[in-house]
Design an enzyme around this catalytic site. Structure first.
Site, PDB file in Angstrom:
ATOM      1  N   LYS A   7      38.412  43.009  45.110  1.00  0.00           N
ATOM      2  CA  LYS A   7      37.445  43.276  46.150  1.00  0.00           C
ATOM      3  C   LYS A   7      36.392  44.287  45.685  1.00  0.00           C
ATOM      4  O   LYS A   7      35.386  44.489  46.340  1.00  0.00           O
ATOM      5  CB  LYS A   7      38.155  43.864  47.394  1.00  0.00           C
ATOM      6  CG  LYS A   7      39.284  43.010  47.925  1.00  0.00           C
ATOM      7  CD  LYS A   7      40.050  43.795  49.009  1.00  0.00           C
ATOM      8  CE  LYS A   7      41.346  43.084  49.327  1.00  0.00           C
ATOM      9  NZ  LYS A   7      42.197  43.908  50.235  1.00  0.00           N
ATOM     10  N   GLY A   8      36.660  44.921  44.555  1.00  0.00           N
ATOM     11  CA  GLY A   8      35.827  46.038  44.108  1.00  0.00           C
ATOM     12  C   GLY A   8      34.379  45.689  43.827  1.00  0.00           C
ATOM     13  O   GLY A   8      33.512  46.566  43.785  1.00  0.00           O
TER      14      GLY A   8
ATOM     15  N   GLU B 238      32.109  43.051  38.100  1.00  0.00           N
ATOM     16  CA  GLU B 238      33.228  43.935  38.448  1.00  0.00           C
ATOM     17  C   GLU B 238      32.713  45.263  39.009  1.00  0.00           C
ATOM     18  O   GLU B 238      31.601  45.681  38.695  1.00  0.00           O
ATOM     19  CB  GLU B 238      34.037  44.264  37.175  1.00  0.00           C
ATOM     20  CG  GLU B 238      35.403  43.618  37.094  1.00  0.00           C
ATOM     21  CD  GLU B 238      36.450  44.235  38.026  1.00  0.00           C
ATOM     22  OE1 GLU B 238      36.089  44.904  39.007  1.00  0.00           O
ATOM     23  OE2 GLU B 238      37.638  44.027  37.761  1.00  0.00           O
TER      24      GLU B 238
ATOM     25  N   ASP C 205      38.712  49.220  33.732  1.00  0.00           N
ATOM     26  CA  ASP C 205      39.594  50.327  33.335  1.00  0.00           C
ATOM     27  C   ASP C 205      40.315  49.932  32.040  1.00  0.00           C
ATOM     28  O   ASP C 205      39.777  50.118  30.946  1.00  0.00           O
ATOM     29  CB  ASP C 205      40.552  50.607  34.493  1.00  0.00           C
ATOM     30  CG  ASP C 205      41.461  51.799  34.252  1.00  0.00           C
ATOM     31  OD1 ASP C 205      41.181  52.596  33.339  1.00  0.00           O
ATOM     32  OD2 ASP C 205      42.452  51.947  34.987  1.00  0.00           O
TER      33      ASP C 205
ATOM     34  N   LYS D  88      35.173  52.400  32.010  1.00  0.00           N
ATOM     35  CA  LYS D  88      35.954  53.516  31.450  1.00  0.00           C
ATOM     36  C   LYS D  88      36.288  53.158  30.013  1.00  0.00           C
ATOM     37  O   LYS D  88      37.399  52.708  29.727  1.00  0.00           O
ATOM     38  CB  LYS D  88      37.245  53.717  32.250  1.00  0.00           C
ATOM     39  CG  LYS D  88      37.049  54.036  33.723  1.00  0.00           C
ATOM     40  CD  LYS D  88      38.406  54.315  34.360  1.00  0.00           C
ATOM     41  CE  LYS D  88      38.314  54.542  35.835  1.00  0.00           C
ATOM     42  NZ  LYS D  88      39.653  54.737  36.455  1.00  0.00           N
TER      43      LYS D  88
ATOM     44  N   PHE E 193      39.954  58.898  38.429  1.00  0.00           N
ATOM     45  CA  PHE E 193      40.044  57.891  39.480  1.00  0.00           C
ATOM     46  C   PHE E 193      38.854  58.021  40.410  1.00  0.00           C
ATOM     47  O   PHE E 193      38.614  59.080  40.996  1.00  0.00           O
ATOM     48  CB  PHE E 193      41.354  58.005  40.263  1.00  0.00           C
ATOM     49  CG  PHE E 193      41.670  56.722  40.973  1.00  0.00           C
ATOM     50  CD1 PHE E 193      42.338  55.698  40.319  1.00  0.00           C
ATOM     51  CD2 PHE E 193      41.248  56.514  42.276  1.00  0.00           C
ATOM     52  CE1 PHE E 193      42.581  54.487  40.955  1.00  0.00           C
ATOM     53  CE2 PHE E 193      41.485  55.304  42.919  1.00  0.00           C
ATOM     54  CZ  PHE E 193      42.160  54.296  42.261  1.00  0.00           C
ATOM     55  N   VAL E 194      38.102  56.944  40.516  1.00  0.00           N
ATOM     56  CA  VAL E 194      36.876  56.972  41.305  1.00  0.00           C
ATOM     57  C   VAL E 194      37.012  56.100  42.546  1.00  0.00           C
ATOM     58  O   VAL E 194      37.732  55.103  42.554  1.00  0.00           O
ATOM     59  CB  VAL E 194      35.661  56.538  40.454  1.00  0.00           C
ATOM     60  CG1 VAL E 194      35.281  57.620  39.457  1.00  0.00           C
ATOM     61  CG2 VAL E 194      35.925  55.227  39.718  1.00  0.00           C
TER      62      VAL E 194
ATOM     63  N   ASP F  94      38.415  51.364  45.867  1.00  0.00           N
ATOM     64  CA  ASP F  94      39.371  51.898  46.832  1.00  0.00           C
ATOM     65  C   ASP F  94      40.405  52.823  46.219  1.00  0.00           C
ATOM     66  O   ASP F  94      40.636  52.827  45.008  1.00  0.00           O
ATOM     67  CB  ASP F  94      40.140  50.744  47.494  1.00  0.00           C
ATOM     68  CG  ASP F  94      41.201  50.155  46.555  1.00  0.00           C
ATOM     69  OD1 ASP F  94      40.839  49.772  45.421  1.00  0.00           O
ATOM     70  OD2 ASP F  94      42.385  50.119  46.925  1.00  0.00           O
TER      71      ASP F  94
ATOM     72  N   ARG G 285      36.323  52.225  50.405  1.00  0.00           N
ATOM     73  CA  ARG G 285      35.385  51.250  49.828  1.00  0.00           C
ATOM     74  C   ARG G 285      33.992  51.374  50.436  1.00  0.00           C
ATOM     75  O   ARG G 285      33.000  51.017  49.813  1.00  0.00           O
ATOM     76  CB  ARG G 285      35.888  49.818  50.049  1.00  0.00           C
ATOM     77  CG  ARG G 285      37.173  49.480  49.304  1.00  0.00           C
ATOM     78  CD  ARG G 285      37.424  47.967  49.369  1.00  0.00           C
ATOM     79  NE  ARG G 285      38.786  47.616  49.023  1.00  0.00           N
ATOM     80  CZ  ARG G 285      39.233  47.409  47.782  1.00  0.00           C
ATOM     81  NH1 ARG G 285      38.410  47.523  46.766  1.00  0.00           N
ATOM     82  NH2 ARG G 285      40.481  47.088  47.559  1.00  0.00           N
TER      83      ARG G 285
HETATM   84  P1  IMP Z   1      41.836  46.981  34.672  1.00  0.00           P
HETATM   85  O1  IMP Z   1      42.468  45.615  34.744  1.00  0.00           O
HETATM   86  O2  IMP Z   1      42.797  48.023  34.173  1.00  0.00           O
HETATM   87  O3  IMP Z   1      40.524  47.013  33.940  1.00  0.00           O
HETATM   88  O4  IMP Z   1      41.619  47.462  36.136  1.00  0.00           O
HETATM   89  C1  IMP Z   1      40.670  46.983  36.911  1.00  0.00           C
HETATM   90  C2  IMP Z   1      41.029  47.135  38.352  1.00  0.00           C
HETATM   91  O5  IMP Z   1      41.815  48.317  38.634  1.00  0.00           O
HETATM   92  C3  IMP Z   1      39.769  47.272  39.099  1.00  0.00           C
HETATM   93  O6  IMP Z   1      39.297  46.012  39.504  1.00  0.00           O
HETATM   94  C4  IMP Z   1      40.170  48.176  40.242  1.00  0.00           C
HETATM   95  O7  IMP Z   1      40.696  47.374  41.282  1.00  0.00           O
HETATM   96  C5  IMP Z   1      41.278  49.019  39.720  1.00  0.00           C
HETATM   97  N1  IMP Z   1      40.817  50.339  39.267  1.00  0.00           N
HETATM   98  C6  IMP Z   1      40.840  50.841  38.012  1.00  0.00           C
HETATM   99  N2  IMP Z   1      40.355  52.076  37.956  1.00  0.00           N
HETATM  100  C7  IMP Z   1      39.983  52.386  39.218  1.00  0.00           C
HETATM  101  C8  IMP Z   1      39.388  53.556  39.808  1.00  0.00           C
HETATM  102  O8  IMP Z   1      39.095  54.584  39.169  1.00  0.00           O
HETATM  103  N3  IMP Z   1      39.159  53.485  41.142  1.00  0.00           N
HETATM  104  C9  IMP Z   1      39.455  52.396  41.886  1.00  0.00           C
HETATM  105  N4  IMP Z   1      40.007  51.293  41.388  1.00  0.00           N
HETATM  106  C10 IMP Z   1      40.277  51.285  40.059  1.00  0.00           C
HETATM  107 MG    MG Z   2      42.271  48.754  43.810  1.00  0.00          MG
END
Ligand code: IMP
Ligand code: MG
Length: 183
Positions: free
Chosen positions: A50-51, A106, A110, A138, A159-160, A166, A172
């Site tokens: 949903k981000g 996106e 992360d 990141k 963490f943002v 969220d 959000r």
């Molecule tokens: P990844 O698969 O580790 O790249 O994570 C991506 C997902 O983790 C994002 O779509 C977010 O839903 C969540 N996420 C990662 N870091 C943050 C953050 O700092 N704040 C909020 N959601 C995050």
């Molecule tokens: Mg999330």
């Protein structure tokens, strides 16, 4: 609405990281760049729910080209005793992507696992090209080799929240990006 007032949860402390004007200016720049790079094309933007929602809504209005939209959802699960994380991509992509120029949108990248899984799904559909656009990246947290072509801002391992992002489904709707002080 008495019940919702009494259920109001205390907010977690956060501090401002990126204010609305800074974000807006950067999204305008990204929109201009994409408009130039995809001139003459009709890109398909695939939002990762949903981000992506707030960023994507703003970004598409800064792209001065016809665009088509799709959405996928992504969920992480811990699997097995090795506690390996696996990302499951849901949501059907109805638009045939063969020969199309695709942009995956996106809110934050992360570890990079989510975007990698979406990339894998999209590449199987044989698009002409596929790139990633994210509001926040990141780079220090990537755990997979990933090329993020369009990024709004790089942030550290923090963490943002806000602007679509969220913490346990809340925050959000904050119109800016904040840094959670207390994870
Ligand atoms: P990844 O698969 O580790 O790249 O994570 C991506 C997902 O983790 C994002 O779509 C977010 O839903 C969540 N996420 C990662 N870091 C943050 C953050 O700092 N704040 C909020 N959601 C995050
Ligand atoms: Mg999330």
């Amino acid at each position: 609405m008495k019940s919702s007032a009494t259920r109001k949860a205390p907010g977690k402390p956060f501090e401002l990281l990126l204010d609305q004007r800074v974000i807006h200016r950067r999204i305008e720049e990204l929109g201009r760049q994409i408009t130039t790079d995809y001139a003459g094309q009709i890109p398909v933007l695939i939002g990762v729910l949903k981000g992506c929602v707030i960023f994507m809504a703003d970004l598409i209005r800064e792209i001065k080209l016809p665009v088509e939209l799709e959405f996928v959802s992504a969920a992480s699960y811990r699997k097995g005793i090795r506690r390996e994380e696996d990302v499951v991509v849901g949501g059907g992509i109805a638009i045939p992507l063969e020969g199309r120029h695709v942009l995956i949108v996106e809110g934050v990248v992360d570890s990079g696992r989510t975007v990698s899984m979406v990339l894998e799904k999209v590449r199987k559909m044989e698009p002409a090209s596929v790139e990633v656009v994210t509001l926040l990246d990141k780079p220090g947290s990537h755990r997979t080799k990933l090329d993020v072509k369009y990024k709004g801002f790089s942030v550290g391992n923090e963490f943002v929240i806000g602007f679509g992002l969220d913490n346990t489904q809340q925050y959000r709707n904050l119109p800016f990006v904040g840094r959670l002080l207390d994870r």
